[in-house]
Design a protein around this motif. Structure first.
Motif, mmCIF file in Angstrom:
data_model
loop_
_atom_site.group_PDB
_atom_site.id
_atom_site.type_symbol
_atom_site.label_atom_id
_atom_site.label_comp_id
_atom_site.label_asym_id
_atom_site.label_seq_id
_atom_site.Cartn_x
_atom_site.Cartn_y
_atom_site.Cartn_z
ATOM 1 N N ALA A 123 0.832 -1.210 0.000
ATOM 2 C CA ALA A 123 0.000 0.000 0.000
ATOM 3 C C ALA A 123 0.867 1.261 0.000
ATOM 4 O O ALA A 123 0.612 2.211 -0.749
ATOM 5 C CB ALA A 123 -0.948 -0.010 1.202
ATOM 6 N N SER A 124 1.893 1.286 0.816
ATOM 7 C CA SER A 124 2.752 2.475 0.883
ATOM 8 C C SER A 124 3.500 2.681 -0.424
ATOM 9 O O SER A 124 3.640 3.817 -0.909
ATOM 10 C CB SER A 124 3.745 2.346 2.040
ATOM 11 N N CYS A 133 0.487 1.940 7.876
ATOM 12 C CA CYS A 133 0.655 2.729 6.643
ATOM 13 C C CYS A 133 0.348 4.213 6.799
ATOM 14 O O CYS A 133 0.865 5.025 6.033
ATOM 15 C CB CYS A 133 -0.244 2.165 5.529
ATOM 16 N N VAL A 134 -0.510 4.577 7.732
ATOM 17 C CA VAL A 134 -0.959 5.966 7.857
ATOM 18 C C VAL A 134 -0.288 6.607 9.067
ATOM 19 O O VAL A 134 -0.417 6.121 10.195
ATOM 20 C CB VAL A 134 -2.497 6.040 7.988
ATOM 21 N N VAL A 139 -4.152 6.201 2.864
ATOM 22 C CA VAL A 139 -2.713 6.177 2.627
ATOM 23 C C VAL A 139 -2.328 7.210 1.568
ATOM 24 O O VAL A 139 -1.337 7.942 1.707
ATOM 25 C CB VAL A 139 -2.252 4.771 2.193
ATOM 26 N N ASP A 176 -2.553 10.597 3.050
ATOM 27 C CA ASP A 176 -1.436 10.761 3.977
ATOM 28 C C ASP A 176 -0.148 11.120 3.236
ATOM 29 O O ASP A 176 0.745 11.767 3.796
ATOM 30 C CB ASP A 176 -1.244 9.457 4.759
ATOM 31 N N ARG A 177 -0.051 10.699 1.960
ATOM 32 C CA ARG A 177 1.123 10.989 1.136
ATOM 33 C C ARG A 177 0.903 12.197 0.231
ATOM 34 O O ARG A 177 1.669 12.425 -0.699
ATOM 35 C CB ARG A 177 1.487 9.783 0.268
#
Length: 584
Positions: free
Chosen positions: A54-55, A164-165, A221, A224-225
């Motif tokens: 996911a990341s 991930c978050v 995610v 968050d990015r």
């Protein structure tokens, strides 16, 4: 069961699980371009990609496409550490567990001993009418094993979210969403336990929780990015179906495709993160389409948006000339035709289901298989306009060849089309061969009709068949349990003499160019004979791009390597996976 006959009590409402409103957009988030000339690109990520990468998807893949395309992302349910622990398998297990016991009895409990979750369940399932927070006088005598499975689903997704978050506020909101969805799942399963029934539509809805949870995680995610993503559920977008029966024609799928596209266009300029689950579908999504409905949703969306490409992201570089885990000299195939990809899917290679391919190929949209662990690799393109039989290079041959070099850093573009040879060889293991010889008590047409009627009654799909007037050999997947197979054999013995051979394998050589390759079948069978590989039966596809035979399963890997080297003419020398097979 048709939808018109489905009992309303057998499909508890999921009105509490709805698409949340799109989040407000903080400043400086990366968005899709608003340029009307830029076409959409649809990316589909499988369960393993969503579960493990996911990341990487948010950091290394998605940002590279935003400025050049309008990007839409479709996600499957997350995978687990094992296949049995995948989210979809856990949801199906929970559905079975909900019906494993009779509806729980209600027993008195002391005031104040209930919990908010118990209050919620009893309020939803038994319509007590008690105000929220009011202590109930009844609780479940037995919670049922599905609660443990629901707890496992909750803990797995909460752990993934926390891994991930990083943003605290974003994580808190995501944890609340996941917890709320899992409580809704628990209440839904409790309701099915009370009515002691799970209809096909209810099972669809239970399975649909998996895609909702995975999409919400991916959406968080991405945000968050620094990417402006929006969660989109497709479950309420399927248009009405007017037919009396459950058959779904192309017109139905065209309308579904248009409905999906209309919803996604409203997301602009946000990046839509779309559930692969879409329902309710007449006759049940799982029964009509099966577990591959996520790929189909992505294909329908790409067709509706007239996307420039449908990308299917996996954990492999693309389609190979053979399984690289079994053949060390297997090479990546840069371009393949839809017909060849369909044949490889039928005979053991996990490519894309032919019906899914059809939805985009008929709109002239290419499908590209890509690797989440190698995002800059060119992958394999299933090209609707690939003419691999042509004696002359395609008009864009030079550009595509150069693109392959630039994308891979090696020679990986379209190879010289003048050199005719098969495209790939594949093996399908765990095959059972059934031989039926007529007992001469019936004429030939009755003999064949009896066999096919029996197979249909048991729901058996035949992969390969070889027939004469009094003898039939059939290769089927070894998916029937022993008792069911024994019953099938007993019924076939009423028609003729039956023999059964277990632990067999289907070896298939595929290639559009094989139509014009004189002697290729002879080379294949001579190679197997020289390698002491016995052939049980032989079959050639009606489209003349596939030659298959059944061999002993113990010889599968040896036969695969023999045919790969002899017929595809790919020798052991040379670096693995760097040059297309037609350049040897």
């Amino acid at each position: 069961m048709s939808e018109s006959s489905t009992s309303t009590t057998s499909s508890p409402s999921l009105s509490s699980v709805e698409t949340p409103p799109p989040p407000s957009t903080p400043p400086n988030l990366h968005q899709n371009t608003i340029d009307p000339e830029v076409k959409w690109l649809v990316q589909k990520y499988g369960g393993t990609s969503v579960g493990k990468f996911a990341s990487s998807i948010a950091e290394n893949i998605v940002p590279d496409y935003l400025d050049r395309h309008k990007l839409a992302i479709v996600c499957s349910a997350r995978s687990g550490s094992t296949k049995a622990l995948g989210t979809t398998n856990l949801l199906l297990r929970a559905a079975s567990e909900a019906l494993r016991r009779p509806p729980p009895a209600l027993v008195p409990v002391q005031s104040g001993s209930s919990t908010p979750l118990t209050d919620s369940l009893i309020s939803r399932c038994f319509r007590t009418g008690s105000p929220p927070g009011t202590p109930n006088t009844f609780t479940e005598q037995s919670t049922g094993s599905f609660h443990k499975t629901a707890d496992l689903i909750l803990s797995e997704h909460l752990a993934a979210a926390r891994d991930c978050v990083k943003g605290k506020e974003l994580l808190a909101d995501l944890e609340a969403e996941i917890t709320r969805d899992c409580e809704n799942l628990r209440a839904f399963l409790s309701a099915t336990q009370v009515i002691d029934e799970i209809s096909p539509r209810s099972k669809d809805s239970i399975v649909g929780f998996g895609e909702k949870l995975s999409c919400k995680i991916i959406c968080a995610v991405l945000r968050d990015r620094g990417i402006d993503a929006e969660y989109v559920s497709l479950e309420n977008l399927v248009p009405p179906h007017d037919e009396v029966d459950d058959s779904l024609g192309q017109d139905f799928y065209d309308r579904v495709s248009d409905a999906f596209a209309e919803r996604i266009r409203h997301c602009a300029p946000r990046v839509p993160i779309v559930t692969g689950f879409f329902g309710p579908v007449p006759g049940s999504l799982l029964k009509q389409i099966g577990r591959g409905y996520t790929d189909l949703a992505a294909a329908l969306l790409a067709a509706g948006l007239d996307a420039t490409e449908l990308q299917i992201w996996k954990e492999v570089d693309g389609i190979f000339t053979a399984d690289p885990r079994k053949v060390s000299t297997a090479r990546l195939i840069p371009v393949i035709s839809p017909e060849e990809a369909a044949e490889l899917t039928y005979y053991g290679s996990e490519v894309v289901h032919p019906f899914t391919m059809e939805q985009v190929i008929r709109r002239k949209i290419p499908i590209r298989i890509k690797n989440v662990e190698n995002p800059r690799g060119g992958g394999t393109v299933i090209d609707p306009e690939a003419d691999l039989e042509s004696e002359d290079p395609p008009p864009d041959f030079g550009a595509r060849f150069l693109d392959g070099i630039l994308a891979n850093g090696v020679i990986g573009g379209v190879g010289t089309p003048r050199q005719r040879r098969p495209t790939a060889v594949t093996i399908k293991e765990r095959i059972v061969v059934l031989n039926v010889q007529s007992n001469r008590k019936s004429v030939s047409h009755g003999f064949l009709a009896g066999i096919f009627t029996t197979l249909d009654r048991f729901g058996v799909v035949v992969d390969l068949i070889s027939t004469s007037e009094v003898f039939v050999s059939m290769a089927i997947e070894d998916v029937l349990d022993r008792k069911l197979l024994a019953r099938l054999v007993r019924d076939l013995e009423k028609i003729g003499i039956v023999s059964v051979h277990h632990d067999m394998a289907i070896l298939s050589m595929v290639g559009k160019q094989m139509r014009n390759m004189v002697g290729i079948a002879g080379r294949m069978f001579t190679t197997l004979a020289q390698g002491n590989v016995n052939i049980e039966m032989i079959s050639q596809g009606a489209n003349e791009i596939n030659i298959s035979c059944v061999i002993d399963g113990r010889d599968a890997v040896k036969a695969l390597n023999l045919i790969h080297q002899s017929c595809l003419q790919i020798k052991p020398e040379g670096p693995k996976g760097r040059v297309g097979p037609w350049l040897f």
